[in-house]
Scaffold this motif. Structure first.
Motif, mmCIF file in Angstrom:
data_model
loop_
_atom_site.group_PDB
_atom_site.id
_atom_site.type_symbol
_atom_site.label_atom_id
_atom_site.label_comp_id
_atom_site.label_asym_id
_atom_site.label_seq_id
_atom_site.Cartn_x
_atom_site.Cartn_y
_atom_site.Cartn_z
ATOM 1 N N ARG A 277 -31.779 -14.899 -5.386
ATOM 2 C CA ARG A 277 -31.195 -16.327 -6.134
ATOM 3 C C ARG A 277 -31.703 -16.803 -7.328
ATOM 4 O O ARG A 277 -30.770 -17.084 -7.979
ATOM 5 C CB ARG A 277 -31.170 -17.289 -4.719
ATOM 6 C CG ARG A 277 -30.891 -18.679 -5.188
ATOM 7 C CD ARG A 277 -29.089 -18.609 -5.071
ATOM 8 N NE ARG A 277 -28.428 -19.771 -5.330
ATOM 9 C CZ ARG A 277 -28.174 -20.200 -6.705
ATOM 10 N NH1 ARG A 277 -28.631 -19.514 -7.553
ATOM 11 N NH2 ARG A 277 -27.571 -21.621 -6.797
ATOM 12 N N GLN A 278 -32.962 -16.673 -7.555
ATOM 13 C CA GLN A 278 -33.524 -17.086 -8.815
ATOM 14 C C GLN A 278 -32.997 -16.106 -9.993
ATOM 15 O O GLN A 278 -32.993 -16.808 -11.152
ATOM 16 C CB GLN A 278 -34.879 -17.127 -8.459
ATOM 17 C CG GLN A 278 -35.441 -18.062 -7.792
ATOM 18 C CD GLN A 278 -37.046 -18.028 -7.678
ATOM 19 O OE1 GLN A 278 -37.661 -17.256 -8.436
ATOM 20 N NE2 GLN A 278 -37.536 -18.705 -6.554
ATOM 21 N N ILE A 279 -32.916 -14.918 -9.702
ATOM 22 C CA ILE A 279 -32.774 -14.113 -10.982
ATOM 23 C C ILE A 279 -31.388 -13.407 -11.109
ATOM 24 O O ILE A 279 -31.184 -12.710 -12.198
ATOM 25 C CB ILE A 279 -33.792 -12.687 -10.908
ATOM 26 C CG1 ILE A 279 -33.674 -11.873 -9.648
ATOM 27 C CG2 ILE A 279 -35.494 -13.461 -10.751
ATOM 28 C CD1 ILE A 279 -34.563 -10.751 -9.781
ATOM 29 N N LEU A 280 -30.536 -13.327 -10.220
ATOM 30 C CA LEU A 280 -29.377 -12.826 -10.302
ATOM 31 C C LEU A 280 -28.152 -13.905 -10.783
ATOM 32 O O LEU A 280 -28.179 -15.038 -10.224
ATOM 33 C CB LEU A 280 -28.772 -12.159 -9.058
ATOM 34 C CG LEU A 280 -29.314 -10.853 -8.495
ATOM 35 C CD1 LEU A 280 -28.729 -10.671 -7.059
ATOM 36 C CD2 LEU A 280 -29.364 -10.087 -9.530
ATOM 37 N N PRO A 281 -27.281 -13.422 -11.816
ATOM 38 C CA PRO A 281 -26.353 -14.495 -11.924
ATOM 39 C C PRO A 281 -25.129 -14.287 -11.031
ATOM 40 O O PRO A 281 -24.996 -13.360 -10.023
ATOM 41 C CB PRO A 281 -25.720 -13.835 -13.338
ATOM 42 C CG PRO A 281 -26.084 -12.690 -13.471
ATOM 43 C CD PRO A 281 -27.397 -12.251 -12.560
ATOM 44 N N PRO A 282 -24.186 -15.364 -10.840
ATOM 45 C CA PRO A 282 -23.094 -15.376 -9.734
ATOM 46 C C PRO A 282 -22.226 -14.008 -9.912
ATOM 47 O O PRO A 282 -21.984 -13.494 -11.108
ATOM 48 C CB PRO A 282 -22.346 -16.698 -10.319
ATOM 49 C CG PRO A 282 -23.229 -17.315 -10.883
ATOM 50 C CD PRO A 282 -24.226 -16.669 -11.653
#
Length: 203
Positions: free
Chosen positions: A123-128
């Motif tokens: 959740r912290q490192i991936l874009p939508p």
């Protein structure tokens, strides 16, 4: 000199079916981070076949990271970064961003906190919209999908009571809490599943 490379017998059997799925879901370019890379055999195979992507392997084990580095050197692939020391349960990962996340055969050989940490870190490192790809055996609706998976589950729990084949619905619910949509599920050889989550565009 001793060869630090480790060998996982299942890798040669499953790497090409996994690669076929990755070809369809990974971006053509960008950074793909692998969590719990283990021996490193998978990542060098994927990197050789997907040369426009950059791969970043990670593992909390020193022997695994030595094996990964040795496989990178032996393969000659230029699009794999040196392995990082990363524990999925850590609240802060040493990575700022990624375009995709890959995690093979970790969830059943780790405590549940590692699954929670995987989704929190993703959740912290991936874009939508970016993919989080999981591979391994799962129970569905609380039941094993094959006798071999049931026996494997028993052997895992005998080694460590915190391990075991997980309920797919519980994993999906964990992902939903962390901001991921319901996964796409693809049946794979040897009673395994490809489970593809994508981060929702939510605050």
């Amino acid at each position: 000199m001793d060869d630090p490379r480790l060998y996982a017998p299942a890798t040669r059997r499953n790497r090409d079916p996994i690669l076929a799925v990755l070809r369809a879901i990974l971006p053509e370019e960008g950074l793909a981070v692998e969590i719990a890379s283990g021996s490193g055999e998978h990542v060098v195979h994927f990197a050789a076949q997907l040369p426009k992507l950059t791969f970043l392997p990670t593992d909390p084990g020193a022997s695994a990271r030595a094996s990964i580095a040795a496989w990178i050197a032996a393969s000659g692939v230029a699009n794999v970064r040196p392995p990082l020391d990363l524990d999925a349960t850590s609240p802060r990962w040493p990575i700022d961003r990624a375009d995709a996340l890959i995690c093979l055969n970790m969830i059943h050989i780790s405590p549940w906190a590692a699954t929670e940490g995987l989704f929190a870190g993703a959740r912290q490192i991936l874009p939508p919209g970016a993919p989080l790809y999981l591979y391994g055996p799962y129970k569905r609706n609380g039941a094993h999908t094959a006798p071999s998976n049931e026996a494997f589950d028993a052997s895992l729990r005998a080694q460590d009571a915190a391990w075991g084949v997980r309920d797919l619905e519980a994993v999906a619910a964990c992902g939903e809490i962390a901001g991921f949509g319901w996964p796409e599920i693809i049946e794979m050889p040897a009673n395994n599943l490809s489970v593809i989550f994508r981060r929702r565009d939510v605050p």
